[in-house]
Design a protein around this motif. Structure first.
Motif, PDB file in Angstrom:
ATOM      1  N   UNK A 133     -71.421 -51.229  66.863  1.00  0.00           N
ATOM      2  CA  UNK A 133     -70.975 -49.812  66.713  1.00  0.00           C
ATOM      3  C   UNK A 133     -71.991 -48.777  67.619  1.00  0.00           C
ATOM      4  N   UNK A 134     -73.205 -48.843  67.565  1.00  0.00           N
ATOM      5  CA  UNK A 134     -73.920 -47.900  68.209  1.00  0.00           C
ATOM      6  C   UNK A 134     -74.593 -48.486  69.570  1.00  0.00           C
ATOM      7  N   UNK A 135     -74.714 -49.783  69.692  1.00  0.00           N
ATOM      8  CA  UNK A 135     -75.084 -50.301  71.030  1.00  0.00           C
ATOM      9  C   UNK A 135     -73.782 -50.694  72.065  1.00  0.00           C
ATOM     10  N   UNK A 136     -72.688 -50.740  71.613  1.00  0.00           N
ATOM     11  CA  UNK A 136     -71.647 -51.241  72.325  1.00  0.00           C
ATOM     12  C   UNK A 136     -70.268 -50.483  72.396  1.00  0.00           C
ATOM     13  N   UNK A 137     -69.540 -50.444  71.134  1.00  0.00           N
ATOM     14  CA  UNK A 137     -68.324 -49.890  71.338  1.00  0.00           C
ATOM     15  C   UNK A 137     -68.011 -48.563  70.487  1.00  0.00           C
TER      16      UNK A 137
END
Length: 478
Positions: free
Chosen positions: A101-105
């Motif tokens: 969620x927060x580091x990728x997409x």
């Protein structure tokens, strides 16, 4: 706010409210529910309905946490329904709600700033902290942690039944299961489990396809690829190659004899030999040292993924880069701080990743088990299967992915392999090749150049176009 509760919980609340009506008028459900156990499902969301999240008790005292984002770019097209993408993280024990969620997409990055390349532009996004004991998911009894991919798939199928069976809106959207790393093993087992439930009339869902990003489908083929790959790019010399090959062949023999736990131990030995022989090459991007990984070194939170696995991975350094977890460079602080405050339903006894050290040890006997047969079964059933791999990855190398692909028994494999690749670009810029794609019938393979293990982060533009193609998003040109 949207609330979904069990009749048992409603009955409990009604009795208490009758006894102390004046007092309980001051309490909201969001304050009350984190204190309760035994409900089958509970969800909350934003006032505008753009986000929903909640828990599903998939087994008694085993709770999976999920978070659904509805895309603001949704296109209503009855002939081409808007898709939902279920993201499954790796590890095993990595938090999709946190990392994916927060580091990728997801729509916001680790600094809670809008992400231009969010996959929400192509689909609604459903993140799940799976297996139980991962991220915000939790168990009330440690014996309830899953030990196999199939058990994890059964829990996820239970969650999908809870979310989809009573929601006609969700049922109209095809679901695409997209995975990264070890999540690929969860994805193929979930795909088959969901299909079985659909065919039995137990799950009202359209399965659009399964996408395997840098996925740990055949551990044998990956470990056999490590030495030759790293020798070719000058991170190993002949001595390092010989040492790594010796251990890789030992793993191959252990797997042939069904010694999966022993193979997991040898896997650690092999990683350590390669690290020492290569001066600590990054297993997720062979262009850099581990300490300089462009993704994992930006957040101490990555430690939670590897908790209970290899102690070497517990030294990820803090940083405040644009890919980082928060202004402190600390994903756990973000998740247990602002995100926990937003969600409001996380039980006080549960911290993000607090039970993460339970997951990998419990699954050590399944960690090295291949899932090629499951990919074959999905293809035989006509399910679209996409494989995508970052050029610079080591742990789930493209060389290894091509090796297990060659082992498929799918009847059209020979034709697929004979096809030419099509180059990929970013938008209208055809001056720089970003990758290649090959497809035939329901099998697709993407070679993503310039990316390591974390393709959506390292090549966001071409990744976004790829996921639009995977999900057949009506919003292909946004």
């Amino acid at each position: 706010m949207l609330y979904i509760v069990s009749s048992k919980s409603i009955s409990f609340i009604t009795r208490v409210a009758t006894m102390e009506k004046n007092c309980f008028l001051l309490l909201s459900f969001l304050v009350l529910f984190p204190l309760l156990h035994g409900y089958t499902a509970f969800a909350a969301g934003t006032d505008d309905g753009s986000e929903q999240w909640g828990y599903v008790e998939v087994r008694p005292k085993a709770h999976l946490f999920w978070w659904l984002y509805k895309s603001p770019d949704r296109v209503e097209d009855p002939s081409n329904p808007w898709p939902i993408l279920l993201w499954l993280q790796g590890g095993p024990g990595g938090s999709g709600v946190g990392f994916g969620n927060f580091l990728e997409i997801g729509p916001l990055d680790g600094n809670l700033q809008p992400r231009n390349s969010t996959w929400l532009r192509k689909a609604d996004l459903l993140f799940v902290d799976s297996p139980v004991a991962t991220g915000f998911s939790y168990v009330e009894d440690e014996s309830l942690v899953v030990t196999t991919d199939d058990e994890a798939a059964t829990d996820l199928t239970t969650l999908l039944k809870e979310l989809f069976n009573g929601n006609e809106t969700l049922q109209k959207s095809p679901l695409y299961i997209v995975a990264e790393s070890y999540g690929g093993k969860f994805a193929v087992t979930l795909g088959l489990s969901a299909l079985k439930a659909i065919e039995a009339g137990e799950l009202k869902l359209q399965l659009g396809g399964v996408a395997l990003g840098d996925s740990w489908i055949s551990p044998e083929d990956f470990v056999l690829s490590w030495g030759p790959l790293l020798k070719d790019v000058s991170r190993l010399d002949g001595n390092g190659l010989n040492s790594s090959n010796r251990l890789a062949l030992q793993i191959q023999q252990q797997l042939a004899e069904g010694q999966y736990k022993e193979a997991t131990e040898t896997f650690f030995d092999l990683e350590n030999v390669i690290s020492s022989s290569s001066n600590d090459v990054d297993f997720y991007n062979f262009m850099v040292d581990y300490a300089n990984d462009p993704v994992i070194s930006t957040s101490e939170g990555w430690n939670e993924v590897m908790m209970g696995r290899d102690p070497r991975y517990l030294g990820a350094k803090k940083s405040s880069s644009s890919n980082g977890a928060s202004s402190k460079g600390d994903l756990p602080s973000l998740m247990d701080g602002p995100i926990r405050e937003k969600l409001k339903i996380i039980p006080e006894s549960v911290s993000w990743g607090g039970q993460g050290n339970l997951v990998f040890p419990a699954m050590a006997g399944d960690f090295m088990r291949p899932r090629i047969k499951e990919v074959d079964e999905l293809l035989a059933k006509g399910i679209n299967v996409t494989i995508y791999n970052g050029q610079l990855d080591v742990i789930c190398s493209t060389k290894g992915a091509e090796a297990w692909l060659d082992k498929l028994k799918w009847g059209d494999l020979k034709t697929f392999l004979s096809m030419d690749r099509t180059p990929l670009y970013c938008g209208n810029d055809e001056t720089t090749t970003k990758g290649f794609v090959k497809s035939y019938k329901n099998l697709f393979f993407y070679w993503i150049l310039g990316a390591g293990h974390f393709v959506p982060v390292e090549q966001p533009c071409v990744s976004l176009e790829m996921v639009g193609n995977i999900t057949r998003s009506p919003n292909l040109h946004s």
